[in-house]
Design a protein around this motif. Structure first.
Motif, PDB file in Angstrom:
ATOM      1  N   ARG A   1     -11.522   5.104  11.666  1.00 12.03           N
ATOM      2  CA  ARG A   1     -11.962   5.146  10.273  1.00 12.03           C
ATOM      3  C   ARG A   1     -10.910   4.484   9.381  1.00 12.03           C
ATOM      4  O   ARG A   1      -9.697   4.715   9.540  1.00 12.03           O
ATOM      5  N   SER A   2     -11.376   3.657   8.423  1.00 16.73           N
ATOM      6  CA  SER A   2     -10.438   2.887   7.600  1.00 16.73           C
ATOM      7  C   SER A   2      -9.481   3.800   6.840  1.00 16.73           C
ATOM      8  O   SER A   2      -8.326   3.453   6.624  1.00 16.73           O
ATOM      9  N   GLY A   3      -9.956   4.954   6.426  1.00 22.19           N
ATOM     10  CA  GLY A   3      -9.075   5.869   5.711  1.00 22.19           C
ATOM     11  C   GLY A   3      -7.892   6.286   6.554  1.00 22.19           C
ATOM     12  O   GLY A   3      -6.787   6.492   6.041  1.00 22.19           O
ATOM     13  N   ARG A   4      -8.111   6.401   7.871  1.00 18.79           N
ATOM     14  CA  ARG A   4      -7.006   6.746   8.764  1.00 18.79           C
ATOM     15  C   ARG A   4      -6.020   5.588   8.871  1.00 18.79           C
ATOM     16  O   ARG A   4      -4.809   5.767   8.777  1.00 18.79           O
TER      17      ARG A   4
ATOM     18  N   GLN B   1       0.814  -1.212   0.000  1.00 17.54           N
ATOM     19  CA  GLN B   1       0.000   0.000   0.000  1.00 17.54           C
ATOM     20  C   GLN B   1       0.857   1.275   0.000  1.00 17.54           C
ATOM     21  O   GLN B   1       0.634   2.215   0.743  1.00 17.54           O
TER      22      GLN B   1
ATOM     23  N   ASP C   1      -3.220  -5.011   5.454  1.00 14.74           N
ATOM     24  CA  ASP C   1      -4.631  -5.255   5.202  1.00 14.74           C
ATOM     25  C   ASP C   1      -4.720  -6.485   4.305  1.00 14.74           C
ATOM     26  O   ASP C   1      -4.155  -6.509   3.210  1.00 14.74           O
TER      27      ASP C   1
ATOM     28  N   ASP D   1      -5.393   3.299   6.818  1.00 15.26           N
ATOM     29  CA  ASP D   1      -4.654   3.102   5.567  1.00 15.26           C
ATOM     30  C   ASP D   1      -3.305   3.814   5.577  1.00 15.26           C
ATOM     31  O   ASP D   1      -2.351   3.362   4.939  1.00 15.26           O
ATOM     32  N   ARG D   2      -3.203   4.918   6.304  1.00 16.34           N
ATOM     33  CA  ARG D   2      -1.953   5.684   6.336  1.00 16.34           C
ATOM     34  C   ARG D   2      -0.822   4.926   7.018  1.00 16.34           C
ATOM     35  O   ARG D   2       0.346   5.282   6.856  1.00 16.34           O
TER      36      ARG D   2
ATOM     37  N   ARG E   1      -5.563  -6.216   0.511  1.00 16.69           N
ATOM     38  CA  ARG E   1      -4.691  -5.463  -0.388  1.00 16.69           C
ATOM     39  C   ARG E   1      -3.465  -6.315  -0.764  1.00 16.69           C
ATOM     40  O   ARG E   1      -2.969  -7.094   0.056  1.00 16.69           O
TER      41      ARG E   1
END
Length: 328
Positions: A140-143, A94, A109, A145-146, A112
């Motif tokens: 939150r998943s967007g967080r 990622q 993840d 992901d970082r 991915r």
């Protein structure tokens, strides 16, 4: 308890294929490669914590690749967080491209693609992996992901607390009853969430109970680290964690043991371990008492007898007899 398996029980020619199938079933389907399969060695163990699972792997150097096709073949839809306990990894995931060493952690993840290399020449690769359902992390998943594919140094803060907890599962998980393991699963999820939230500056997003459980674990780690400090008082512990002494007592009330009693019990446990050491490693009783902050040998003896039913000297003699019997 841990369920353990070893490639030693498999014919040498079949060991790599056996391990390939094991990883697919216990972790995720992934394509593995190795230079020579004839001398391949591997061990694995699994621990069931309820919603959270734990796996431990030790294996010869290899590389792995998880492709979109393999994701379609099988995806537990988890975040998996590895603590490296032996060897050295490289991972590409990622957008991250990281070298990770013993004591580091890394998150991925399962939905991915990724590529991982356990470097050759470093002996066996060893890791302990938390399998975390995505809904177990209240971020939150967007967080999250970082942080995917990024090295997490476990030398301070919540990362150090989490790494210590994961290591303790490897050492003591087999001694726990099923109900204790389920509780540890909740603690594992809370500590992982707190570790990641701290790195994301999103600690306030966590539920209050998750923050409380994580704080209790931080306090436990602080106490363990400072047991030899005679200034370890409730006031010092509270100040180190930015809370009042009253809040400290309230936070730990459910355990049925005051913080002062817990410190005293842990010091006695450390002293008991010191007394059991044989031969040249043995220290005089008065030195052990001073090391664990007892004001005098008589005070130490009284506390030790109250806890264990023997004086320190009697316990040392009993431990020595047990060691002699085991050696014969």
């Amino acid at each position: 308890m841990w369920t353990s398996v070893s490639a030693d029980a498999v014919p040498a020619a079949d060991r790599f294929e056996w391990f390939h199938d094991l990883v697919a079933s216990a972790l995720i389907p992934t394509a593995l490669r190795i230079e020579r399969s004839t001398d391949f060695r591997a061990e694995a163990a699994m621990l069931d914590l309820g919603a959270v699972q734990v796996s431990a792997f030790a294996h010869s150097p290899l590389s792995s690749r998880r492709t979109p096709a393999l994701i379609r073949r099988g995806d537990p839809e988890q975040y998996q967080l590895a603590l490296i306990t032996g060897g050295r990894w490289w991972m590409s995931h990622q957008g991250g491209d990281e070298e990770i060493d013993v004591g580091d952690m890394i998150l991925w993840d399962t939905s991915r693609p990724q590529q991982t290399v356990a470097h050759p020449g470093d002996g066996q690769s060893r890791s302990i992996i938390l399998h975390l359902p995505k809904d177990a992390l209240p971020l939150r998943s967007g967080r999250v992901d970082r942080l995917l594919g990024r090295r997490i140094a476990a030398d301070s803060g919540m990362a150090a607390v989490l790494a210590r907890f994961v290591s303790s599962l490897g050492e003591h998980g087999s001694q726990c009853e099923p109900q204790e393991l389920r509780r540890l699963g909740s603690v594992a999820a809370d500590l992982a969430a707190a570790c990641l939230a701290q790195r994301l500056d999103a600690y306030g997003e966590l539920p209050a109970e998750a923050r409380a459980r994580a704080l209790r674990e931080r306090i436990d780690a602080f106490v363990e680290h400072h047991l030899g400090d005679p200034e370890l008082t409730p006031a010092l512990i509270a100040a180190a964690h930015g809370i009042s002494v009253r809040s400290l007592h309230a936070l730990l009330r459910e355990r049925g043991e005051s913080i002062s009693a817990a410190v005293r019990r842990r010091r006695l446990e450390r002293a008991r371990a010191d007394l059991a050491r044989p031969g040249p490693a043995a220290r005089p009783v008065h030195e052990i008492a001073a090391r664990w902050c007892f004001t005098s040998a008589p005070a130490f003896s009284r506390a030790f007898r109250a806890a264990y039913g023997l004086s320190p000297t009697e316990f040392r003699q009993s431990a020595a007899r047990g060691a002699d019997g085991a050696a014969r």
